[in-house]
Design an enzyme around this catalytic site. Structure first.
Site, PDB file in Angstrom:
ATOM      1  N   ASN A   9       0.892  -1.175   0.021  1.00  0.00           N
ATOM      2  CA  ASN A   9       0.022   0.263  -0.050  1.00  0.00           C
ATOM      3  C   ASN A   9       0.940   1.271   0.039  1.00  0.00           C
ATOM      4  O   ASN A   9       1.320   1.508   1.001  1.00  0.00           O
ATOM      5  CB  ASN A   9      -0.954  -0.024   1.229  1.00  0.00           C
ATOM      6  CG  ASN A   9      -1.542   1.118   1.380  1.00  0.00           C
ATOM      7  OD1 ASN A   9      -1.763   2.033   0.417  1.00  0.00           O
ATOM      8  ND2 ASN A   9      -2.204   1.478   2.495  1.00  0.00           N
ATOM      9  N   LYS A  11       0.091   4.185  -0.063  1.00  0.00           N
ATOM     10  CA  LYS A  11      -0.427   5.391   0.452  1.00  0.00           C
ATOM     11  C   LYS A  11      -0.359   6.633  -0.601  1.00  0.00           C
ATOM     12  O   LYS A  11      -0.218   6.472  -1.734  1.00  0.00           O
ATOM     13  CB  LYS A  11       0.041   5.731   1.895  1.00  0.00           C
ATOM     14  CG  LYS A  11      -0.200   4.400   2.765  1.00  0.00           C
ATOM     15  CD  LYS A  11       0.248   4.781   3.903  1.00  0.00           C
ATOM     16  CE  LYS A  11       0.510   3.399   5.077  1.00  0.00           C
ATOM     17  NZ  LYS A  11       0.082   3.688   6.322  1.00  0.00           N
ATOM     18  N   HIS A  95      -9.614   1.036   4.581  1.00  0.00           N
ATOM     19  CA  HIS A  95      -8.344   1.162   5.424  1.00  0.00           C
ATOM     20  C   HIS A  95      -8.860   1.853   6.464  1.00  0.00           C
ATOM     21  O   HIS A  95      -9.412   3.046   6.505  1.00  0.00           O
ATOM     22  CB  HIS A  95      -7.573   1.710   4.470  1.00  0.00           C
ATOM     23  CG  HIS A  95      -6.051   1.868   4.932  1.00  0.00           C
ATOM     24  ND1 HIS A  95      -5.671   2.552   5.834  1.00  0.00           N
ATOM     25  CD2 HIS A  95      -4.880   0.835   4.587  1.00  0.00           C
ATOM     26  CE1 HIS A  95      -4.253   2.544   6.029  1.00  0.00           C
ATOM     27  NE2 HIS A  95      -3.868   1.356   5.491  1.00  0.00           N
ATOM     28  N   GLU A  97      -7.179   4.434   7.626  1.00  0.00           N
ATOM     29  CA  GLU A  97      -6.956   5.937   7.259  1.00  0.00           C
ATOM     30  C   GLU A  97      -8.213   6.540   6.872  1.00  0.00           C
ATOM     31  O   GLU A  97      -8.428   7.495   6.957  1.00  0.00           O
ATOM     32  CB  GLU A  97      -5.706   6.166   6.678  1.00  0.00           C
ATOM     33  CG  GLU A  97      -4.319   5.905   7.508  1.00  0.00           C
ATOM     34  CD  GLU A  97      -3.313   5.369   6.870  1.00  0.00           C
ATOM     35  OE1 GLU A  97      -3.006   5.539   5.549  1.00  0.00           O
ATOM     36  OE2 GLU A  97      -2.308   4.896   7.339  1.00  0.00           O
ATOM     37  N   GLU A 167      -5.746  -5.204  10.213  1.00  0.00           N
ATOM     38  CA  GLU A 167      -4.849  -4.023  10.608  1.00  0.00           C
ATOM     39  C   GLU A 167      -4.763  -3.374  11.786  1.00  0.00           C
ATOM     40  O   GLU A 167      -5.908  -2.441  11.892  1.00  0.00           O
ATOM     41  CB  GLU A 167      -4.687  -3.137   9.574  1.00  0.00           C
ATOM     42  CG  GLU A 167      -4.463  -3.839   7.992  1.00  0.00           C
ATOM     43  CD  GLU A 167      -3.633  -2.804   7.046  1.00  0.00           C
ATOM     44  OE1 GLU A 167      -2.569  -2.872   6.671  1.00  0.00           O
ATOM     45  OE2 GLU A 167      -4.284  -1.775   6.956  1.00  0.00           O
ATOM     46  N   GLY A 173       2.019   2.027  10.782  1.00  0.00           N
ATOM     47  CA  GLY A 173       3.100   3.119  10.724  1.00  0.00           C
ATOM     48  C   GLY A 173       3.404   3.580  11.960  1.00  0.00           C
ATOM     49  O   GLY A 173       3.970   4.749  11.986  1.00  0.00           O
ATOM     50  N   SER A 205       2.908  -2.221  10.356  1.00  0.00           N
ATOM     51  CA  SER A 205       4.617  -2.243  10.559  1.00  0.00           C
ATOM     52  C   SER A 205       5.238  -3.782  10.337  1.00  0.00           C
ATOM     53  O   SER A 205       5.919  -4.170  10.990  1.00  0.00           O
ATOM     54  CB  SER A 205       4.463  -1.804  12.185  1.00  0.00           C
ATOM     55  OG  SER A 205       4.384  -0.506  12.270  1.00  0.00           O
ATOM     56  N   GLY A 227       5.022   1.082   4.823  1.00  0.00           N
ATOM     57  CA  GLY A 227       5.956   1.900   4.836  1.00  0.00           C
ATOM     58  C   GLY A 227       7.076   1.026   3.969  1.00  0.00           C
ATOM     59  O   GLY A 227       7.747   1.488   3.225  1.00  0.00           O
TER      60      GLY A 227
HETATM   61  C1  PEP Z   1      -0.706  -0.062   5.672  1.00  0.00           C
HETATM   62  O1  PEP Z   1      -0.873   1.194   5.515  1.00  0.00           O
HETATM   63  O2  PEP Z   1      -1.983  -0.682   5.518  1.00  0.00           O
HETATM   64  C2  PEP Z   1       0.057  -0.484   6.730  1.00  0.00           C
HETATM   65  C3  PEP Z   1       0.014  -1.832   7.101  1.00  0.00           C
HETATM   66  O3  PEP Z   1       1.140   0.401   6.942  1.00  0.00           O
HETATM   67  P1  PEP Z   1       2.537   0.047   7.639  1.00  0.00           P
HETATM   68  O4  PEP Z   1       3.115  -1.237   7.270  1.00  0.00           O
HETATM   69  O5  PEP Z   1       3.465   1.398   7.419  1.00  0.00           O
HETATM   70  O6  PEP Z   1       2.422   0.034   9.238  1.00  0.00           O
END
Ligand code: PEP
Length: 247
Positions: A9, A11, A95, A97, A167, A173, A205, A227
């Protein structure tokens, strides 16, 4: 056997000038990982560029959001059919966010999920609890509520193809990951509500150093990577960890 899936992803990251190097590196590395499907979910403006670069490869194209509406006066929105036009196979819906920053509720997410399915693509339904909800012992109630809204609209059969991504919001993040045991417990809970063949990804993460232990869990079928998906070496190491998983 459920085919593993590792989806990046991106983002709101990327640039027209910088994307080709990342995509070329992912293409080259992903081709060496048998038994794992790889996807990248890029920002809308880069779909055409990514589609061109991915043509003829096994790396799937995905988007990060879609409107619940088919068409009309919805300024700034992008329909599922438009994403299908660009060859998207996957679309993230719900998601955290989107839920937290843009106020998307369970009903709206269910509408987006149905729209993606209707356009012939695979929705990746994201669910997860906040730290406050976890601390209050409401993890299962939260993910059940998020999933049940979709089940009520699209039915359990939709999960023969649709993907779920667990998630935990507190792990996205933040550098803080659910332990393999914590992830497995929620995945097993979600599995009871969907189908034996539904792929359930873990996200939050995920890094090269923790991917293998997470992917070793019985109900963890791959990952949704934020990330680390922007660094080719990290993303490919995570893909390799998924490929090493023993059945
Ligand atoms: C995500 O954006 O779905 C995600 C899991 O981000 P990160 O891996 O950065 O925590």
């Amino acid at each position: 056997m459920r085919e593993r899936l590792v989806a990046g992803n991106w983002k709101m990251h990327g640039s027209l000038a910088g994307n080709p190097a990342l995509i070329e590196a992912i293409k080259a590395g992903a081709a060496r990982q048998a038994g794992v499907e790889c996807a990248i979910c890029v920002p809308f403006p880069y779909l055409a560029q990514a589609a061109g670069l991915l043509q003829g490869t096994e790396v799937a194209l995905g988007a990060q959001n879609a409107s619940e509406h088919a068409q009309g006066a919805f300024t700034g929105e992008v329909s599922a059919a438009m994403l299908a036009d660009f060859g998207c196979r996957y679309v993230l819906v719900g998601h955290s966010e989107r839920r937290q920053l843009y106020g998307e509720g369970d009903g709206q997410v269910a509408g987006k999920f149905a729209a993606v399915l209707a356009a012939g693509m695979t929705p990746v339904l994201c669910v997860g609890e906040t730290l406050e909800e976890r601390d209050a012992g409401r993890t299962e109630a939260t993910v059940a509520r998020q999933l049940d809204a979709v089940l009520a609209k699209s039915g359990r059969g939709a999960f023969a193809t649709a993907v779920v991504a667990y998630e935990p919001v507190w792990a996205i993040g933040t550098g803080r990951t659910a332990s393999p045991g914590e992830a497995q417990a929620v995945h097993a809970f979600l599995r009871q509500r969907v189908l034996a063949e539904t792929r359930i990804l873990y996200g939050g993460s995920v890094k090269p150093g923790n991917a293998e232990a997470l992917f070793a869990q019985r109900d963890v079928d791959g990952g949704l990577i934020g990330g680390a998906a922007l660094v080719a070496a990290d993303f490919l190491a995570i893909l390799a960890a998924a490929a090493r998983r023993k059945e």
